[in-house]
Design a protein around this motif. Structure first.
Motif, mmCIF file in Angstrom:
data_model
loop_
_atom_site.group_PDB
_atom_site.id
_atom_site.type_symbol
_atom_site.label_atom_id
_atom_site.label_comp_id
_atom_site.label_asym_id
_atom_site.label_seq_id
_atom_site.Cartn_x
_atom_site.Cartn_y
_atom_site.Cartn_z
ATOM 1 N N ILE A 235 0.847 -1.198 0.000
ATOM 2 C CA ILE A 235 0.000 0.000 0.000
ATOM 3 C C ILE A 235 0.878 1.242 0.000
ATOM 4 C CG2 ILE A 235 -1.765 1.305 1.236
ATOM 5 C CD1 ILE A 235 -2.982 -1.275 2.122
ATOM 6 N N PHE A 236 0.631 2.082 -0.992
ATOM 7 C CA PHE A 236 1.400 3.310 -1.178
ATOM 8 C C PHE A 236 0.718 4.493 -0.503
ATOM 9 C CE2 PHE A 236 4.865 4.408 -4.215
ATOM 10 C CZ PHE A 236 5.466 3.171 -4.237
ATOM 11 N N GLY A 237 1.520 5.497 -0.182
ATOM 12 C CA GLY A 237 0.989 6.760 0.315
ATOM 13 C C GLY A 237 0.358 6.649 1.690
ATOM 14 N N VAL A 238 0.934 5.845 2.557
ATOM 15 C CA VAL A 238 0.358 5.606 3.888
ATOM 16 C C VAL A 238 0.618 6.815 4.791
ATOM 17 C CG1 VAL A 238 0.441 4.115 5.908
ATOM 18 C CG2 VAL A 238 0.683 3.129 3.617
ATOM 19 N N PRO A 239 -0.401 7.306 5.494
ATOM 20 C CA PRO A 239 -0.179 8.404 6.443
ATOM 21 C C PRO A 239 0.515 7.922 7.712
ATOM 22 C CG PRO A 239 -2.475 7.724 6.497
ATOM 23 C CD PRO A 239 -1.828 6.944 5.387
ATOM 24 N N GLU A 240 1.087 8.849 8.438
ATOM 25 C CA GLU A 240 1.766 8.520 9.701
ATOM 26 C C GLU A 240 0.718 8.404 10.806
ATOM 27 O OE1 GLU A 240 5.054 11.197 10.461
ATOM 28 O OE2 GLU A 240 5.329 11.480 8.301
ATOM 29 N N ASP A 241 0.077 7.247 10.843
ATOM 30 C CA ASP A 241 -1.050 7.011 11.734
ATOM 31 C C ASP A 241 -0.879 5.628 12.350
ATOM 32 O OD1 ASP A 241 -3.568 6.154 12.753
ATOM 33 O OD2 ASP A 241 -4.638 7.526 11.433
ATOM 34 N N ALA A 242 -0.532 5.570 13.631
ATOM 35 C CA ALA A 242 -0.227 4.302 14.286
ATOM 36 C C ALA A 242 -1.410 3.338 14.267
ATOM 37 C CB ALA A 242 0.223 4.552 15.719
ATOM 38 N N GLU A 243 -2.613 3.835 14.498
ATOM 39 C CA GLU A 243 -3.782 2.972 14.520
ATOM 40 C C GLU A 243 -4.061 2.391 13.140
ATOM 41 O OE1 GLU A 243 -6.879 0.682 15.560
ATOM 42 O OE2 GLU A 243 -5.425 1.659 16.892
ATOM 43 N N LEU A 244 -3.911 3.220 12.089
ATOM 44 C CA LEU A 244 -4.127 2.730 10.732
ATOM 45 C C LEU A 244 -3.076 1.690 10.363
ATOM 46 C CD1 LEU A 244 -5.709 2.874 8.112
ATOM 47 C CD2 LEU A 244 -4.260 4.810 7.422
ATOM 48 N N ILE A 245 -1.843 1.916 10.763
ATOM 49 C CA ILE A 245 -0.781 0.953 10.494
ATOM 50 C C ILE A 245 -1.109 -0.389 11.141
ATOM 51 C CG2 ILE A 245 1.634 0.408 10.994
ATOM 52 C CD1 ILE A 245 2.190 3.430 10.642
ATOM 53 N N LYS A 246 -1.612 -0.348 12.368
ATOM 54 C CA LYS A 246 -2.009 -1.585 13.034
ATOM 55 C C LYS A 246 -3.115 -2.298 12.258
ATOM 56 C CE LYS A 246 -3.911 -3.416 17.367
ATOM 57 N NZ LYS A 246 -4.995 -4.153 16.672
ATOM 58 N N ARG A 247 -4.070 -1.535 11.742
ATOM 59 C CA ARG A 247 -5.162 -2.142 10.970
ATOM 60 C C ARG A 247 -4.634 -2.782 9.686
ATOM 61 N NH1 ARG A 247 -9.240 2.326 9.773
ATOM 62 N NH2 ARG A 247 -10.494 0.607 8.948
ATOM 63 N N TYR A 248 -3.681 -2.140 9.045
ATOM 64 C CA TYR A 248 -3.072 -2.733 7.852
ATOM 65 C C TYR A 248 -2.352 -4.040 8.210
ATOM 66 C CZ TYR A 248 -3.783 1.444 4.932
ATOM 67 O OH TYR A 248 -4.324 2.466 4.193
ATOM 68 N N ARG A 249 -1.637 -4.012 9.321
ATOM 69 C CA ARG A 249 -0.924 -5.224 9.747
ATOM 70 C C ARG A 249 -1.915 -6.349 10.030
ATOM 71 N NH1 ARG A 249 1.678 -3.143 13.639
ATOM 72 N NH2 ARG A 249 3.789 -3.014 12.793
ATOM 73 N N ASP A 250 -2.970 -6.031 10.751
ATOM 74 C CA ASP A 250 -3.966 -7.045 11.090
ATOM 75 C C ASP A 250 -4.664 -7.592 9.845
ATOM 76 O OD1 ASP A 250 -3.328 -6.632 13.734
ATOM 77 O OD2 ASP A 250 -5.105 -5.416 14.187
ATOM 78 N N ALA A 251 -4.738 -6.782 8.791
ATOM 79 C CA ALA A 251 -5.396 -7.202 7.557
ATOM 80 C C ALA A 251 -4.485 -8.019 6.653
ATOM 81 C CB ALA A 251 -5.902 -5.980 6.802
ATOM 82 N N GLY A 252 -3.238 -8.211 7.061
ATOM 83 C CA GLY A 252 -2.331 -9.046 6.287
ATOM 84 C C GLY A 252 -1.611 -8.338 5.163
ATOM 85 N N VAL A 253 -1.527 -7.012 5.229
ATOM 86 C CA VAL A 253 -0.781 -6.272 4.212
ATOM 87 C C VAL A 253 0.704 -6.609 4.339
ATOM 88 C CG1 VAL A 253 -0.088 -3.950 3.477
ATOM 89 C CG2 VAL A 253 -2.471 -4.428 4.076
#
Length: 284
Positions: A235-253
């Motif tokens: 995923i490109f263009g990710v904002p600096e957002d810790a909660e969103l990063i966690k959601r991406y990790r949990d989604a298997g990105v």
């Protein structure tokens, strides 16, 4: 989950060798370089992210040159096109550039590709906007033949060449991963059809909520007879957002790529350090 950084290298940005070393020292997995050969002055094609086209699009350097410099200055960092506009490039020459960079980097090159959005830019290269996706598929298929065969040939509508010989072949076998960019569902289907991964963009309005599309992408892969595990999502263009990063990790990105400004080290390195802090946060 891996972390990468993307930058438009220009004559006023941090250099690729300096940035490559800084990324590797901080534990980043990859460096991504985009491209535009030029920007026609007509400007009829709208900028996908809206508003005026940033100056960096006019000024960006050739990615194969900058990534070669970054590869020479590092030992572990993967160096990737993000993205290479294959519809604007001769496939025989591009196949050699890809194989050469994979050799120079000793197998550290992911080949991020896309068809692009600027119709006038494509037209100047002889590619009609309406045929860009068919052109892209044939050029990728032709390059795969070049990378994997000793005497490749290709006979398509948009790409044709008789049996020939060309070296080097890539270090990675059968070839560097072809990671296809594009929106859902059509870009996702192209990634499934002839790619080794998918690259959606987190900040383009047309994409919507990328997280919500990931189950649908995996469903499409299964329906097409592909194992979703063989199609990692970047995923490109990710904002600096810790909660969103966690959601991406949990989604298997598989990989998140953060955009860097086309600026000198005093502006770029603090961004890297902020992202490193996010990288080191333990999942709750």
């Amino acid at each position: 989950m891996d972390f990468g950084a993307a930058i438009f290298f220009t004559d006023y940005s941090i250099g690729p060798a300096e940035l490559g070393r800084a990324l590797e020292q901080r534990g980043f997995e990859s460096l991504w370089a985009p491209e535009h050969s030029h920007i026609p002055l007509s400007r009829r094609s709208p900028f996908p992210q809206g508003g005026e086209l940033p100056k960096k699009y006019y000024d960006v350097m050739d990615p194969f040159v900058t990534l070669s410099a970054a590869a020479a200055a590092t030992t572990r960092l993967r160096v990737a096109t993000g993205i290479c506009l294959v519809v604007q490039r001769d496939p025989l020459q591009t196949a050699k550039q890809v194989a050469s960079l994979d050799q120079v980097s000793v197998g550290r090159f992911p080949f991020g590709i896309g068809a692009g959005w600027n119709a006038e830019e494509m037209d100047d290269h002889g590619t009609a906007f309406e045929s860009r996706f068919a052109v892209m598929r044939e050029r990728v298929e032709a390059m795969k033949a070049i990378w994997t065969q000793s005497k490749p040939a290709y006979d398509g509508r948009h790409v044709k060449f008789p049996p020939m010989m060309t070296w080097p072949k890539p270090v990675q076998k059968p070839h560097p991963p072809v990671i296809v960019g594009g929106a859902f569902p059509h870009g996702a289907r192209r990634a499934i059809a002839y790619g080794d991964g998918w690259v959606p963009h987190a900040r383009r309005p047309a994409y919507g909520d990328v997280l919500g599309l990931l189950p649908e992408f995996r469903k499409l892969a299964v329906e097409a007879g592909r194992d979703p595990a063989t199609l990692p999502i970047t995923i490109f263009g990710v904002p600096e957002d810790a909660e969103l990063i966690k959601r991406y990790r949990d989604a298997g990105v598989a990989r998140l790529v953060f955009n860097l400004p086309p600026a000198k080290a005093d502006a770029v390195l603090p961004v890297l350090d902020r992202v490193v802090a996010l990288m080191r946060q333990r999942p709750s």
